[in-house]
Design an enzyme around this catalytic site. Structure first.
Site, mmCIF file in Angstrom:
data_model
loop_
_atom_site.group_PDB
_atom_site.id
_atom_site.type_symbol
_atom_site.label_atom_id
_atom_site.label_comp_id
_atom_site.label_asym_id
_atom_site.label_seq_id
_atom_site.Cartn_x
_atom_site.Cartn_y
_atom_site.Cartn_z
ATOM 1 N N GLU A 434 0.826 -1.214 0.000
ATOM 2 C CA GLU A 434 0.000 0.000 0.000
ATOM 3 C C GLU A 434 0.854 1.255 0.000
ATOM 4 O O GLU A 434 0.593 2.201 0.748
ATOM 5 C CB GLU A 434 -0.961 -0.013 1.193
ATOM 6 C CG GLU A 434 -1.920 -1.188 1.135
ATOM 7 C CD GLU A 434 -3.061 -1.120 2.158
ATOM 8 O OE1 GLU A 434 -3.030 -0.246 3.043
ATOM 9 O OE2 GLU A 434 -3.986 -1.940 2.041
ATOM 10 N N GLU A 510 -3.912 -9.096 0.260
ATOM 11 C CA GLU A 510 -4.398 -8.916 1.627
ATOM 12 C C GLU A 510 -5.910 -9.018 1.564
ATOM 13 O O GLU A 510 -6.541 -8.310 0.773
ATOM 14 C CB GLU A 510 -3.968 -7.534 2.111
ATOM 15 C CG GLU A 510 -3.724 -7.457 3.585
ATOM 16 C CD GLU A 510 -3.054 -6.137 3.960
ATOM 17 O OE1 GLU A 510 -1.914 -5.886 3.536
ATOM 18 O OE2 GLU A 510 -3.697 -5.367 4.682
HETATM 19 C C1 GAL Z 1 -4.177 -2.790 5.257
HETATM 20 C C2 GAL Z 1 -2.696 -2.682 5.566
HETATM 21 C C3 GAL Z 1 -2.325 -3.586 6.730
HETATM 22 C C4 GAL Z 1 -3.302 -3.383 7.839
HETATM 23 C C5 GAL Z 1 -4.688 -3.722 7.357
HETATM 24 C C6 GAL Z 1 -5.772 -3.666 8.404
HETATM 25 O O1 GAL Z 1 -4.620 -1.705 4.547
HETATM 26 O O2 GAL Z 1 -1.928 -3.042 4.466
HETATM 27 O O3 GAL Z 1 -1.027 -3.288 7.146
HETATM 28 O O4 GAL Z 1 -3.227 -2.056 8.236
HETATM 29 O O5 GAL Z 1 -5.009 -2.811 6.345
HETATM 30 O O6 GAL Z 1 -7.016 -3.950 7.824
#
Ligand code: GAL
Length: 818
Positions: A434, A510
């Protein structure tokens, strides 16, 4: 790559270290008897400095995990823009609420009897948090900014032959430098490596397997050599390839030529290779001997695997020719109550829990992994996305990696790749998560630059980035540059993204970020964006998500229905210290709610949802919630069942509440069996599962618990190693007289370790609990906790005794063996 001296078990007469000895290559870990102090000390680098008053510690060591917790520790007044926040607000537990900010010094003394003329000595730091400046005998040996990376320093010129040497390390952590708990100190191992000055340098081998077909593999091993003054010598390298039983399966002997540029390239044929995969994690070793004439100059072992990886349009990812999708989790590096200090048995335990869930892949979010984790992933069978950065040039936090990016990024990627490129487990590199540069001018050029460095250092693996700004990533030609387009939380846009991108496949870098607290259930049960409640907890019906995220099944449908989606990496496998969303602003929350498994390593309900889908070889039949609800009599209390079977029938106090079969009505009904209108009465819930032919095949019961009566204490393993490092994990449960878990119990437990062990730590999985991990007492959370003891170097019986206020205690024993 794993670099090992041959262990001949000869002890060295020096108190500070664990040693191993080889004729030509000698390695030791600097573990015991370090001196440590917090705060800056002006002359602490000097050899003669008197550190007697400092604390004596063992490395790996995390200075901040001992607390105390406090909402002023790294309090951040920020708007988390990637979470959609527009205005700044005070975040108290964002980085764990632990005192990791500031300077710390470590000092140790060591002798190197093998050192003298014609020798070379390197010190390898597997990770030092952070801004390490290293001094040997008062002289600066080098420095490394990024706390997560491995680095090595040539200290040959600074050492005193035959005398005691002083190693001093200054570390400094800045405020607002992280979005989670980074840990503090020498939290990974420190190695001393002594070789001849004609030698194979640190991370000096590179294995590839260019051909694997028809029961044959070609293995190529590139081995660098260093020769003083860079003068050519016709060295000879003899390498044996050994299988996992130690049998030599191939051998080569090569002479260095003037054309070789100090690098041997050896080819081997291996017949009938046993291919590495998560299900068959077979490893080979290349044992290389370097000769100058008749004289053995170095001996170096490289562990590797033989396997193919392929990423292609439409079909997606295949391992050894078999298409498969990543059943992955993201994990931060901390080990809950142990903090960031690495411990092999704690890492192994995490991986064993994930293995049982059917997980086959790990993303080392958002930074370089510990070498021990990579070795375990090779051995136990996990595919790894090895990540590097959470920031490039554009900051996410005030003092994050962006301050180092221009100077350090290339060096950091090179070390990541060099130290890990022989691991068969690594199936891709990730150059970022991100990163706001997705949307910044020139962002795609940075992506290409970093990707090219990975390709230069390792042409065999593709590169990805976890992207959140999907529109920027697509329109600004950022995603198109990457080998693999990875998206965070975008299942609803996979089809669109895939149609707009050239790769022909995409990945869920993710996914989910569902939030829950183990054993907490809130009513009414509804699928919704999570809210911050008065109790600092989240419901475990697995229906609550953040505004940017999803519940698991909303990702599952896309994984199942879209062939070109090559898998997912769930945020996260384990809860971690810091990022207590949705309670970022509500102290005392200071650890995450995202984990499938809680901070104590106890599975939440979601574990069984993933297990029912990911582990095809085990039966899963899990009922939620618990069934002890004094005060809810007569009220609707939905019951969910997570199972690998297609249908099940629920009996409430013996009466059928109907049969449910997974169907495609909603994303949830496709993966969960749900009885949404059950009315609570004390008694029992019994669920009977039916297989595809309608045959009753398994059953489970949950019973209303009586009053807390005693503690049940169960060790996870019966035997551990008496090496002074291995940990014994015990689950403590407060149960009623019949052994039913009391799901609301919060009794205080107190621990004593007797015999061949010492007390180490405790955790109860409550993200809002500020009791300290290292003290021998804690309240159970929702009836449970995990308590940890550590072996000593004497074999014997290690007994954990638990006393509990108002109820009967327990004790349990594990054997420790040499
Ligand atoms: C994402 C990020 C992670 C964590 C996650 C929580 O956007 O890459 O590090 O913050 O959200 O939902």
């Amino acid at each position: 790559m794993m670099q090992k001296g041959r262990l001949l078990g000869l002890a060295l007469c020096c108190c500070a270290m664990h040693t191993s000895f080889a004729q030509v290559r000698y390695e030791m870990l600097l573990e015991k008897n370090w001196k440590f102090t917090k705060g800056d000390v002006s002359n602490a680098a000097e050899q003669q400095f008197n550190d007697a008053a400092w604390q004596t510690v063992t490395v790996p060591h995390d200075w901040a995990i001992y607390g105390p917790f406090g909402q002023d520790n790294d309090k951040q007044n920020v708007a988390i823009t990637q979470n959609g926040e527009k205005a700044a607000s005070v975040k108290s537990g964002r980085t764990g609420g632990l005192p990791f900010i500031g300077t710390g010094w470590y000092r140790t003394h060591f002798t190197v009897p093998q050192f003298g003329a014609g020798k070379k000595v390197s010190i390898i730091f597997d990770g030092a948090m952070s801004n390490a400046v290293v001094y040997v005998n008062g002289q600066k040996a080098g420095n490394w900014a990024y706390g997560y990376n491995s680095f090595h320093l040539d200290v040959t010129k600074l050492l005193l032959p035959g005398k005691e040497n002083t190693l001093a390390v200054r570390l400094e952590n800045q405020s607002e430098s992280s979005r989670w708990y980074p840990g503090a100190g020498l939290y990974r191992n420190v190695h001393v490596v002594v070789t001849d000055d004609i030698h194979i340098p640190v991370w000096g081998t590179y294995v590839t397997t260019p051909v694997i077909e028809n029961g044959f593999a070609k293995v190529n091993l590139k081995t660098q050599v260093e020769i003083p003054g860079n003068t050519f010598k016709p060295l000879v390298l003899v390498t044996e390839i050994r299988d996992n039983k130690g049998q030599v399966v191939s051998k080569a002997s090569n002479n260095l030529t003037t054309l070789d540029q100090f690098q041997f390239s050896q080819d081997f044929g291996v017949d009938k290779p046993e291919l590495w995969s998560p299900e068959t994690p077979t490893l080979y070793t290349a044992v290389s001997k370097l000769y100058d004439g008749q004289e053995l100059k170095d001996e170096y072992t490289t562990t590797f695997g033989i396997r193919t990886i392929k990423y292609e349009a439409v079909k997606g990812f295949s391992l050894n020719g078999q298409v498969r999708k990543f059943k992955g989790v993201c994990n931060h590096h901390d080990l809950g109550p142990l903090g960031a200090a690495i411990n092999v048995s704690a890492l192994r335990r995490q991986l064993e829990i994930l293995k049982d869930m059917g997980c086959d892949a790990i993303r080392t979010s958002h930074n370089m992994p510990a070498p021990e984790l990579m070795q375990l992933c090779d051995e136990l069978g996990f595919m790894v996305m090895a990540e590097s950065f959470d920031e490039w040039k554009t900051p996410k936090v005030k003092h994050g990696y962006s301050q180092y990016f221009s100077e350090w990024a290339e060096k950091d990627i090179v070390n990541l790749v060099h130290s890990n490129r022989n691991h068969p487990s690594v199936i891709m590199w990730s150059i970022g998560n991100e990163v706001p540069d997705q949307g910044a001018p020139g962002g795609n050029k940075l992506a290409k630059w970093l990707q090219d460095i990975c390709h230069r250092e390792d042409p065999t693996r593709p590169v990805t980035v976890g992207m959140d700004r999907i529109d920027d990533a697509i329109t600004k030609n950022f995603a198109a540059v990457l080998d693999i387009a990875g998206f965070n939380y975008k299942p609803h846009r996979y089809a669109e993204a895939n149609s707009k991108l050239p790769q022909g496949f995409i990945m869920g870098t993710e996914t989910a970020s569902t939030i829950s607290s183990r054993g907490v259930y809130k009513f009414p049960v509804e699928k919704k964006q999570v809210t911050a409640d008065a109790d600092n907890q989240c419901s475990s019906y697995d229906l609550n998500y953040c505004y940017w995220s999803q519940v698991p099944d909303d990702e599952f449908v896309k994984q199942d229905d879209l062939q070109y989606v090559i898998g997912e990496f769930v945020w996260t496998g384990f809860d971690y210290l810091g990022e207590p969303t949705p309670y970022d602003e509500k102290w005392p929350s200071h650890s995450s709610y995202f984990g499938i498994v809680d901070l104590a390593g106890i599975p939440k309900d979601r574990f069984y949802l993933y297990r029912s889908r990911w582990n095809p070889t085990q039966q899963t039949l899990h009922i939620l919630p618990h069934w002890t609800w004094p005060g809810r009599e007569g009220q609707i209390t939905p019951v969910f069942v997570y199972t690998n079977y297609p249908s099940a029938e629920l009996f409430v106090n013996g009466k059928s509440a109907g049969k449910r079969t997974k169907d495609t009505t909603t994303n949830q009904s496709r993966y969960r069996l749900m009885w949404n209108d059950v009315v609570y009465q004390p008694g029992s819930l019994r669920v009977v599962a039916y297989d595809a032919n309608g045959k009753a095949i398994a059953e489970e019961t949950v019973t209303t618990a009586g009053k807390p009566h005693h503690v049940e204490l169960v060790p996870e393993k019966k035997t551990i190693k008496a090496d002074g490092k291995e940990l014994a994990f015990f689950t403590a449960k407060v149960v009623d007289a019949k052994g039913n878990l009391c799901p609301d119990a919060d009794n205080l437990l107190q621990f004593t370790v007797k015999g061949a062990g010492t007390y180490r730590a405790v955790a109860n999985g409550d993200a809002a609990n500020t009791e300290l991990f290292h003290l021998p007492q804690m309240h159970v959370f929702k009836g449970m906790l995990t308590v940890i003891a550590q072996s000593t170097e004497e074999a014997g019986n290690l007994t954990m005794e638990v006393k509990a206020a108002g109820i009967k205690g327990a004790s349990a024993t594990v054997t420790t063996t040499k």
